[in-house]
Design a protein around this motif. Structure first.
Motif, PDB file in Angstrom:
ATOM      1  N   LEU A  56       3.814   0.077 -20.284  1.00  0.00           N
ATOM      2  CA  LEU A  56       4.492   1.454 -20.040  1.00  0.00           C
ATOM      3  C   LEU A  56       3.583   2.424 -19.599  1.00  0.00           C
ATOM      4  CD1 LEU A  56       7.767   1.254 -22.314  1.00  0.00           C
ATOM      5  CD2 LEU A  56       7.635   1.096 -19.840  1.00  0.00           C
ATOM      6  N   LYS A  57       2.435   2.503 -20.459  1.00  0.00           N
ATOM      7  CA  LYS A  57       1.436   3.563 -20.185  1.00  0.00           C
ATOM      8  C   LYS A  57       0.792   3.384 -18.996  1.00  0.00           C
ATOM      9  CE  LYS A  57      -1.673   4.860 -23.135  1.00  0.00           C
ATOM     10  NZ  LYS A  57      -2.854   4.828 -23.880  1.00  0.00           N
ATOM     11  N   LYS A  58       0.548   2.082 -18.511  1.00  0.00           N
ATOM     12  CA  LYS A  58      -0.045   1.963 -17.172  1.00  0.00           C
ATOM     13  C   LYS A  58       0.907   2.530 -16.162  1.00  0.00           C
ATOM     14  CE  LYS A  58      -2.511  -1.502 -14.521  1.00  0.00           C
ATOM     15  NZ  LYS A  58      -2.756  -3.019 -14.602  1.00  0.00           N
ATOM     16  N   LEU A  59       2.281   2.027 -16.230  1.00  0.00           N
ATOM     17  CA  LEU A  59       3.381   2.080 -15.163  1.00  0.00           C
ATOM     18  C   LEU A  59       3.498   3.747 -14.990  1.00  0.00           C
ATOM     19  CD1 LEU A  59       5.594   1.281 -13.313  1.00  0.00           C
ATOM     20  CD2 LEU A  59       7.049   1.455 -15.463  1.00  0.00           C
ATOM     21  N   VAL A  60       3.442   4.491 -15.887  1.00  0.00           N
ATOM     22  CA  VAL A  60       3.788   6.025 -15.874  1.00  0.00           C
ATOM     23  C   VAL A  60       2.614   6.618 -15.155  1.00  0.00           C
ATOM     24  CG1 VAL A  60       5.566   5.972 -17.647  1.00  0.00           C
ATOM     25  CG2 VAL A  60       3.290   6.739 -18.314  1.00  0.00           C
ATOM     26  N   ALA A  61       1.368   6.056 -15.238  1.00  0.00           N
ATOM     27  CA  ALA A  61       0.451   6.485 -14.894  1.00  0.00           C
ATOM     28  C   ALA A  61       0.119   6.037 -13.448  1.00  0.00           C
ATOM     29  CB  ALA A  61      -1.027   6.456 -15.765  1.00  0.00           C
ATOM     30  N   ALA A  62       0.702   5.034 -12.783  1.00  0.00           N
ATOM     31  CA  ALA A  62       0.475   4.412 -11.625  1.00  0.00           C
ATOM     32  C   ALA A  62       0.922   5.505 -10.604  1.00  0.00           C
ATOM     33  CB  ALA A  62       1.250   3.100 -11.529  1.00  0.00           C
ATOM     34  N   LYS A  63      -0.112   5.576  -9.680  1.00  0.00           N
ATOM     35  CA  LYS A  63       0.128   6.470  -8.360  1.00  0.00           C
ATOM     36  C   LYS A  63       1.023   5.680  -7.295  1.00  0.00           C
ATOM     37  CE  LYS A  63      -4.049   9.027  -8.929  1.00  0.00           C
ATOM     38  NZ  LYS A  63      -5.333   9.591  -8.347  1.00  0.00           N
ATOM     39  N   GLY A  64       1.106   4.303  -7.470  1.00  0.00           N
ATOM     40  CA  GLY A  64       1.855   3.777  -6.450  1.00  0.00           C
ATOM     41  C   GLY A  64       3.426   3.322  -6.891  1.00  0.00           C
ATOM     42  N   VAL A  65       3.772   4.020  -7.942  1.00  0.00           N
ATOM     43  CA  VAL A  65       5.137   3.796  -8.023  1.00  0.00           C
ATOM     44  C   VAL A  65       5.964   5.070  -8.539  1.00  0.00           C
ATOM     45  CG1 VAL A  65       6.887   2.502  -9.822  1.00  0.00           C
ATOM     46  CG2 VAL A  65       4.802   1.334  -9.078  1.00  0.00           C
ATOM     47  N   GLU A  66       6.848   5.412  -7.983  1.00  0.00           N
ATOM     48  CA  GLU A  66       7.826   6.595  -8.200  1.00  0.00           C
ATOM     49  C   GLU A  66       8.823   6.325  -9.028  1.00  0.00           C
ATOM     50  OE1 GLU A  66       9.881  10.391  -5.971  1.00  0.00           O
ATOM     51  OE2 GLU A  66       9.001   8.684  -4.721  1.00  0.00           O
ATOM     52  N   LEU A  67       8.805   6.909 -10.207  1.00  0.00           N
ATOM     53  CA  LEU A  67       9.785   6.617 -11.119  1.00  0.00           C
ATOM     54  C   LEU A  67      10.807   8.191 -11.195  1.00  0.00           C
ATOM     55  CD1 LEU A  67       7.544   5.211 -14.273  1.00  0.00           C
ATOM     56  CD2 LEU A  67       9.003   3.902 -12.611  1.00  0.00           C
ATOM     57  N   ALA A  68      12.156   7.696 -11.461  1.00  0.00           N
ATOM     58  CA  ALA A  68      13.074   8.862 -12.178  1.00  0.00           C
ATOM     59  C   ALA A  68      12.447   9.745 -13.126  1.00  0.00           C
ATOM     60  CB  ALA A  68      14.504   8.280 -12.230  1.00  0.00           C
ATOM     61  N   SER A  69      12.576  11.038 -12.889  1.00  0.00           N
ATOM     62  CA  SER A  69      12.235  11.861 -13.861  1.00  0.00           C
ATOM     63  C   SER A  69      12.903  11.721 -15.342  1.00  0.00           C
ATOM     64  CB  SER A  69      12.344  13.426 -13.570  1.00  0.00           C
ATOM     65  OG  SER A  69      13.774  13.668 -13.340  1.00  0.00           O
TER      66      SER A  69
ATOM     67  N   SER B 233       0.882  -1.219   0.041  1.00  0.00           N
ATOM     68  CA  SER B 233       0.028  -0.064   0.006  1.00  0.00           C
ATOM     69  C   SER B 233       0.955   1.353  -0.142  1.00  0.00           C
ATOM     70  CB  SER B 233      -0.797  -0.009   1.137  1.00  0.00           C
ATOM     71  OG  SER B 233      -0.148   0.047   2.525  1.00  0.00           O
ATOM     72  N   VAL B 234       2.246   1.066   0.007  1.00  0.00           N
ATOM     73  CA  VAL B 234       3.066   2.223   0.170  1.00  0.00           C
ATOM     74  C   VAL B 234       3.621   2.387  -1.302  1.00  0.00           C
ATOM     75  CG1 VAL B 234       5.162   3.115   1.204  1.00  0.00           C
ATOM     76  CG2 VAL B 234       3.974   1.709   2.695  1.00  0.00           C
ATOM     77  N   LYS B 235       4.158   3.563  -1.849  1.00  0.00           N
ATOM     78  CA  LYS B 235       4.516   3.831  -2.990  1.00  0.00           C
ATOM     79  C   LYS B 235       5.970   3.272  -3.161  1.00  0.00           C
ATOM     80  CE  LYS B 235       3.651   7.837  -5.022  1.00  0.00           C
ATOM     81  NZ  LYS B 235       3.698   9.261  -5.560  1.00  0.00           N
ATOM     82  N   VAL B 236       5.943   2.531  -4.146  1.00  0.00           N
ATOM     83  CA  VAL B 236       7.524   1.928  -4.501  1.00  0.00           C
ATOM     84  C   VAL B 236       8.220   2.935  -4.996  1.00  0.00           C
ATOM     85  CG1 VAL B 236       8.432   0.262  -6.042  1.00  0.00           C
ATOM     86  CG2 VAL B 236       6.077  -0.203  -5.077  1.00  0.00           C
ATOM     87  N   ASN B 237       9.420   2.955  -4.416  1.00  0.00           N
ATOM     88  CA  ASN B 237      10.566   3.905  -4.925  1.00  0.00           C
ATOM     89  C   ASN B 237      11.422   3.163  -5.879  1.00  0.00           C
ATOM     90  OD1 ASN B 237      12.563   5.632  -5.112  1.00  0.00           O
ATOM     91  ND2 ASN B 237      13.209   5.860  -2.848  1.00  0.00           N
ATOM     92  N   ALA B 238      11.230   3.391  -7.097  1.00  0.00           N
ATOM     93  CA  ALA B 238      11.947   2.978  -8.280  1.00  0.00           C
ATOM     94  C   ALA B 238      12.777   4.113  -8.936  1.00  0.00           C
ATOM     95  CB  ALA B 238      11.257   2.606  -9.300  1.00  0.00           C
ATOM     96  N   THR B 239      13.193   5.261  -8.182  1.00  0.00           N
ATOM     97  CA  THR B 239      13.895   6.307  -8.683  1.00  0.00           C
ATOM     98  C   THR B 239      15.621   5.975  -9.004  1.00  0.00           C
ATOM     99  OG1 THR B 239      14.406   7.144  -6.453  1.00  0.00           O
ATOM    100  CG2 THR B 239      12.208   7.968  -7.558  1.00  0.00           C
ATOM    101  N   ALA B 240      15.918   4.796  -8.559  1.00  0.00           N
ATOM    102  CA  ALA B 240      17.344   4.602  -8.606  1.00  0.00           C
ATOM    103  C   ALA B 240      17.479   4.117 -10.288  1.00  0.00           C
ATOM    104  CB  ALA B 240      17.763   3.526  -7.858  1.00  0.00           C
TER     105      ALA B 240
END
Length: 374
Positions: free
Chosen positions: A197-210, A177-184
């Motif tokens: 990929l569309k689903k992933l970039v829209a997902a509120k539960g995964v933080e991606l690197a900019s 239930s916590v946002k996954v930190n994938a910024t590395a």
């Protein structure tokens, strides 16, 4: 030895134990793990205590201590939560049934951080919410190791910088239930279908690197419209083979692409404007394939396309007709003649030229052929 009927307090049981070297058999009134542990001083393990732990929380270390104090008895765990280190909590669950009873629905809070495999052992032992920080690992390893996690669990997940698939990241999103930190994950990138990929970039539960690099599977030819959201989500390199379309439609759909992206583009249609092609040329690092009847534009834009030629499949470009809009004035005669030289492999150049004397026109447009429409 003493065998006590009925239920007595922990203090009473301890007082009896102090008066004998034999075993004391007794059912002890429910209390918190901490209070029971403190009240029962006998640690010989010789007694037969039936213990019940209640309260909001019980630490795993207190429960382990009670295991010894209960001797050959049992410890019923009615506490709503168990907390402690992963190893201690696992010890409690390892002894479930034989010593600890009523386990399997309680919440668990693990501290400090632990490896995913250790957390999964705990996840498999209870249907309650498991709260834990998992030691960083690759997306693939985390996804495999946390097989028993569900979206109700509060797992703090951090990935390493290793390349990942969108499918695995989306699966991790369903395990906490916590946002996954994938910024590395940046240059090593994430791959998947355009839909993933569309689903992933829209997902509120995964933080991606900019600046994460995103790659559409090489087996897929993606629609330009589907790439729009993916391109907008990152400043990193987006790699994809794009379905053929007109230059105008591709330029509009790929408005967030830039020259560092590796988009394989194919332009079709009866005509394409030089302006749209110049725009597309700034949206990919790959050469653009052309299958159009003619390229239309002013002499400046046509010159940029045919003379520079960078960014296009040369053989296809030079086989394409060029139609220059407006009237070519004397100041653009030289530019037009350069276009004629570049475009006249098999293509035809069509242009309206400002009137001038025959000698000037004849000596200026030395690269024209009989096929050109001037």
């Amino acid at each position: 030895a003493y065998s006590v009927t009925g239920t007595i307090t922990a203090a009473q049981a301890d007082a009896i134990a102090d008066e004998t070297t034999g075993a004391v058999t007794a059912t002890i009134a429910a209390d918190t793990a901490a209070k029971l542990k403190d009240a029962l001083s006998d640690t010989t393990g010789a007694n037969v205590y039936t213990l019940t732990v209640n309260g909001a929380t019980a630490t795993a270390t207190d429960l382990i201590a009670l295991r010894t104090k209960a001797g050959t008895g049992t410890v019923k765990v009615d506490a709503k939560e168990i907390s402690g280190a992963a190893g201690d909590i696992s010890t409690v669950y390892t002894n479930a049934g034989s010593i600890f009873t009523a386990l399997g629905t309680e919440n668990v809070k693990v501290t400090p951080a632990a490896a995913a495999s250790a957390i999964n052992t705990i996840l498999a032992a209870t249907t309650g919410v498991v709260t834990a920080t998992v030691i960083a690992d690759t997306v693939a390893n985390l996804n495999t190791a946390l097989a028993s996690a569900t979206s109700k669990d509060a797992l703090t997940l951090t990935t390493t910088n290793a390349a990942a698939t969108a499918a695995n990241l989306l699966a991790l999103d369903e395990k906490t239930s916590v946002k996954v930190n994938a910024t590395a994950i940046a240059a090593n990138g994430i791959t998947g279908t355009s839909a993933e990929l569309k689903k992933l970039v829209a997902a509120k539960g995964v933080e991606l690197a900019s600046n994460v690099a995103l790659t559409v599977d090489s087996s897929e030819t993606a629609k330009a419209a589907d790439l729009g959201a993916i391109l907008k989500a990152t400043t990193g390199i987006v790699t994809a083979t794009v379905a053929a379309d007109t230059a105008a439609k591709l330029a509009a759909a790929l408005k967030d692409a830039n020259s560092t992206d590796a988009l394989t583009l194919s332009v079709n249609g009866t005509t394409a404007t030089a302006k749209d092609l110049i725009s597309l040329n700034g949206k990919t690092s790959a050469n653009i394939s052309l299958s159009v009847g003619a390229i239309v534009g002013n002499v400046s834009d046509i010159t940029d396309i045919f003379v520079t030629k960078t960014g296009f499949v040369a053989a296809e470009l030079l086989a394409t007709d060029a139609t220059i809009s407006g009237t070519v004035g004397a100041g653009d005669y030289a530019a037009l003649n350069t276009v004629l030289a570049a475009a006249n492999t098999t293509g035809v150049v069509t242009a309206t030229i400002q009137a001038n004397d025959a000698a000037t026109l004849n000596t200026t447009f030395t690269n024209a052929t009989a096929a050109d429409k001037l």
